[in-house]
Write a protein that holds these residues in place. Structure first.
Motif, PDB file in Angstrom:
ATOM      1  N   GLU A 220       0.854  -1.199   0.000  1.00  0.00           N
ATOM      2  CA  GLU A 220       0.000   0.000   0.000  1.00  0.00           C
ATOM      3  C   GLU A 220       0.885   1.243   0.000  1.00  0.00           C
ATOM      4  OE1 GLU A 220      -2.753   0.106   3.257  1.00  0.00           O
ATOM      5  OE2 GLU A 220      -3.623   2.021   2.646  1.00  0.00           O
ATOM      6  N   ASP A 255      -5.258   2.740  -2.096  1.00  0.00           N
ATOM      7  CA  ASP A 255      -6.146   3.402  -1.141  1.00  0.00           C
ATOM      8  C   ASP A 255      -6.528   4.726  -1.800  1.00  0.00           C
ATOM      9  OD1 ASP A 255      -6.871   5.298   0.970  1.00  0.00           O
ATOM     10  OD2 ASP A 255      -6.269   3.764   2.401  1.00  0.00           O
ATOM     11  N   HIS A 282      -8.525   0.081  -0.929  1.00  0.00           N
ATOM     12  CA  HIS A 282      -9.086   0.625   0.302  1.00  0.00           C
ATOM     13  C   HIS A 282     -10.005   1.756  -0.114  1.00  0.00           C
ATOM     14  CE1 HIS A 282      -5.856  -0.860   3.377  1.00  0.00           C
ATOM     15  NE2 HIS A 282      -6.592  -1.825   2.861  1.00  0.00           N
ATOM     16  N   ASP A 328     -11.790   1.540   4.085  1.00  0.00           N
ATOM     17  CA  ASP A 328     -10.782   2.035   5.038  1.00  0.00           C
ATOM     18  C   ASP A 328     -11.107   3.490   5.356  1.00  0.00           C
ATOM     19  OD1 ASP A 328      -8.625   2.484   6.617  1.00  0.00           O
ATOM     20  OD2 ASP A 328      -7.116   2.354   5.039  1.00  0.00           O
TER      21      ASP A 328
HETATM   22 MN    MN Z   1      -5.484   2.222   3.702  1.00  0.00          MN
END
Ligand code: MN
Ligand code: RM4
Ligand code: MN
Length: 430
Positions: A220, A255, A282, A328
């Motif tokens: 990530e 993300d 995410h 998230d």
């Molecule tokens: Mn994240």
């Protein structure tokens, strides 16, 4: 465990009062879609097959760097976080798995935890490591980095922690480890930019070597924060290079809040897929930075465009397409359960709209360079109100037509406020 959740009678009576209206709206949308050659039931079935994971840490009110304002009845331990996830799943039927974060969710009995989760109708998704903060009594600090730290003892500790996460995940039935590190610098010259990446890669290769056969290592990236001058894994370029260097089990995780402002995230999605490295998502939304706002609350059109790429990717994937999807978010002013329900709905809505894109017409317009008609293919799908499709998919899976309505009527949080101990004030996520 059933009584740990909401009463099914309540859900059913709530649904019964709303069923006729839903049928009417679903049938009317179905007739309209049929005029464009789309079978509404096919879209409903695809929506019903889509699922995403819930973040255990998203069940509590989030903390900012400044403060956190807990609400009465919020969960205080992993078992209580699972209970809240079960309520979300009970109502929306699209979030059957939970993603744990260690050491926040540490347990002395993962096999037992797996049983508790199964009793609540939940499984486990990717596990997440945390080397972005020190734990009490930690022998060396992550103050100057973890997997990329100049101090080999800090690197060893961070590698060890990630391997422990894999071990916990194996017991839980997870099949992926997500690694986000906050490593980076706050001053030009603080670290050698090349050497810190080399150290990160070396540490990651040790983690990679400990992965079980059928696991994925999800990398990530994030542009900045907590490091404000340079971050070791700052962007999708670094992420894909690292994933390529590490091997086929390493993939990139996107993300939505981790990019520079106005970056074209849907294009990043298409690029990562093109090279077989799109591993997970995410979901959240962002106005300025890693804001962790509710999915689709700021830029629902971007979410739709991301899903448009995901639907294209699924069509063109040679060996199946199965990214790890997770919400998230950080909830500062809402009841986390309500935010998670609302976000699950926004994500499924973006997906449903992306499924409505007339891809044949789109490709034909692209081939003849008809920019306006190509755009209209996307616009026509985006304009649709797909809420009856989502509600019908939920209803048929045993969920609630009006999720927030049932949840509020259930008095869940009030009840939990009697049972659960109060959360301490302070900063931080959990
Ligand atoms: Mn994240
Ligand atoms: C990071 C990143 C990670 C999450 C932590 C809590 O910014 O988004 O995915 O594990 O926050
Ligand atoms: Mn983040």
């Amino acid at each position: 465990m059933r009584d740990a959740m909401l009463s099914t009678d309540l859900i059913q009576s709530h649904n019964a009062a709303r069923l006729d209206a839903l049928r009417d709206e679903y049938d009317s949308l179905g007739r309209s879609l049929a005029r464009s050659g789309v079978r509404i039931d096919g879209i409903r079935d695809a929506v019903a097959r889509f699922s995403m994971a819930l973040p255990s840490w998203g069940c509590g009110t989030g903390g900012t760097r400044f403060a956190k304002f807990p609400i009465p009845g919020e969960p205080t331990c992993i078992e209580e976080r699972l209970e809240d996830c079960a309520v979300v799943q009970q109502l929306c039927r699209a979030t059957p798995r939970v993603s744990l974060h260690f050491p926040w969710d540490s347990s002395s009995d993962y096999a037992g935890l797996r049983e508790v989760a199964a009793g609540l109708g939940l499984g486990f998704d990717a596990v997440n490591s945390n080397t972005f903060q020190d734990q009490p009594g930690q022998p060396v600090s992550y103050r100057y980095g973890s997997l990329s730290a100049a101090d080999p003892a800090a690197r060893d500790l961070a590698v060890r922690h990630n391997i422990d996460c894999i071990e916990a995940g194996r017991r839980l039935g997870s099949r992926a480890l997500t690694v986000w590190v906050g490593d980076g610098t706050n001053f030009p010259g603080q670290q050698d930019l090349g050497a810190s990446l080399d150290r990160y890669l070396e540490s990651m290769s040790r983690i990679y070597a400990a992965l079980p056969e059928d696991w994925r290592l999800l990398i990530e990236h994030k542009l900045y924060e907590p490091a404000f001058y340079s971050t070791v894994v700052s962007d999708w370029g670094t992420s894909i290079l690292a994933a390529k260097e590490l091997g086929p089990k390493a993939k990139c995780l996107v993300d939505l809040g981790h990019h520079a402002p106005s970056v074209n995230i849907e294009q990043i999605v298409a690029r990562l897929h093109r090279f077989g490295k799109l591993g997970g998502f995410h979901f959240n939304d962002s106005k300025y930075g890693d804001d962790d706002l509710d999915s689709g609350s700021i830029n629902p059109h971007q979410l739709f465009l991301v899903f448009n790429e995901l639907v294209t990717a699924a069509e063109t994937a040679p060996d199946g397409f199965d990214p790890a999807y997770m919400i998230d978010q950080s909830h500062n002013v809402t009841d986390p359960i309500e935010s998670l329900l609302s976000s699950a709905e926004a994500i499924l809505g973006a997906y449903a709209k992306a499924l409505l894109v007339d891809r044949e017409a789109l490709r034909a317009a692209q081939a003849r360079n008809d920019a306006m008609m190509a755009f209209q293919c996307l616009r026509a799908a985006y304009r649709r109100d797909v809420t009856p499709i989502l509600a019908m998919a939920r209803l048929e899976a045993g969920g609630a037509i009006d999720m927030l309505g049932v949840y509020r009527e259930s008095g869940w949080r009030r009840r939990k406020a009697q049972e659960r101990r109060p959360v301490a004030l302070g900063a931080g996520i959990v």
